[in-house]
Design a protein around this motif. Structure first.
Motif, PDB file in Angstrom:
ATOM      1  N   PHE A  73       0.792  -1.224   0.000  1.00  0.00           N
ATOM      2  CA  PHE A  73       0.000   0.000   0.000  1.00  0.00           C
ATOM      3  C   PHE A  73       0.828   1.280   0.000  1.00  0.00           C
ATOM      4  O   PHE A  73       0.282   2.361  -0.188  1.00  0.00           O
ATOM      5  N   THR A  74       2.141   1.193   0.211  1.00  0.00           N
ATOM      6  CA  THR A  74       2.952   2.416   0.265  1.00  0.00           C
ATOM      7  C   THR A  74       4.063   2.461  -0.768  1.00  0.00           C
ATOM      8  O   THR A  74       4.655   3.521  -0.960  1.00  0.00           O
ATOM      9  N   ARG A  75       4.362   1.374  -1.432  1.00  0.00           N
ATOM     10  CA  ARG A  75       5.507   1.316  -2.337  1.00  0.00           C
ATOM     11  C   ARG A  75       5.329   2.218  -3.567  1.00  0.00           C
ATOM     12  O   ARG A  75       6.139   3.080  -3.819  1.00  0.00           O
ATOM     13  N   ASN A  76       4.308   1.993  -4.343  1.00  0.00           N
ATOM     14  CA  ASN A  76       4.055   2.776  -5.561  1.00  0.00           C
ATOM     15  C   ASN A  76       2.675   3.412  -5.462  1.00  0.00           C
ATOM     16  O   ASN A  76       1.731   2.966  -6.099  1.00  0.00           O
ATOM     17  N   SER A  77       2.584   4.473  -4.707  1.00  0.00           N
ATOM     18  CA  SER A  77       1.277   5.095  -4.511  1.00  0.00           C
ATOM     19  C   SER A  77       0.768   5.789  -5.768  1.00  0.00           C
ATOM     20  O   SER A  77      -0.429   6.024  -5.909  1.00  0.00           O
ATOM     21  N   SER A  78       1.658   6.096  -6.695  1.00  0.00           N
ATOM     22  CA  SER A  78       1.218   6.772  -7.921  1.00  0.00           C
ATOM     23  C   SER A  78       0.674   5.787  -8.967  1.00  0.00           C
ATOM     24  O   SER A  78      -0.023   6.194  -9.885  1.00  0.00           O
ATOM     25  N   ALA A  83      -1.383  -2.083  -5.074  1.00  0.00           N
ATOM     26  CA  ALA A  83      -1.479  -3.152  -4.080  1.00  0.00           C
ATOM     27  C   ALA A  83      -1.918  -4.459  -4.727  1.00  0.00           C
ATOM     28  O   ALA A  83      -1.400  -5.531  -4.398  1.00  0.00           O
TER      29      ALA A  83
END
Length: 119
Positions: A73-78, A83
């Motif tokens: 949920f935080t790695r590739n927020s763009s 997820a």
């Protein structure tokens, strides 16, 4: 309304963390009982070793699951559906989580079978 796989993993990690809190309290109580019985010579050390091994495997499983959820949920927020993409990929993280789960199942099943041998 359907529940996505990523949301199910998030809910599962939260529920696992709640259950782990209860398990940790039970582990501390059972360990103190086992240490007292070992010092009296009432039981052998293998029961305590199994209890400790299960604790290590369950703790490792919980840490790996929570790490995976945070990464997903935080790695590739763009990236849209990042997820979902993270959880459907098979990499080292999922290999470790699966390996821990298989080891945990094997140890727990052997423990139960050793407690109640078939006649």
């Amino acid at each position: 309304m359907s529940l996505s796989y990523a949301k199910a993993c998030l809910i599962g990690a939260l529920m696992e963390s709640l259950a782990y809190g209860l398990y940790f309290c039970l582990f501390l109580q059972s360990s103190s009982i086992l240490v007292k019985r070992i010092s009296r010579g009432q039981i052998n050390c293998s029961l305590f070793a199994t209890n400790l091994l299960l604790f290590v495997l369950i703790t490792l499983r919980m840490v790996l699951d929570n790490h995976a959820v945070v990464q997903a949920f935080t790695r590739n927020s763009s990236t849209p559906n990042a997820a979902e993409i993270y959880f459907t990929q098979f990499g080292k993280g999922s290999l470790w989580r699966t390996g821990t789960y298989v080891s945990l199942t094997l140890v727990a099943d052997l423990f139960i079978v050793s407690l109640f041998p078939f006649s």
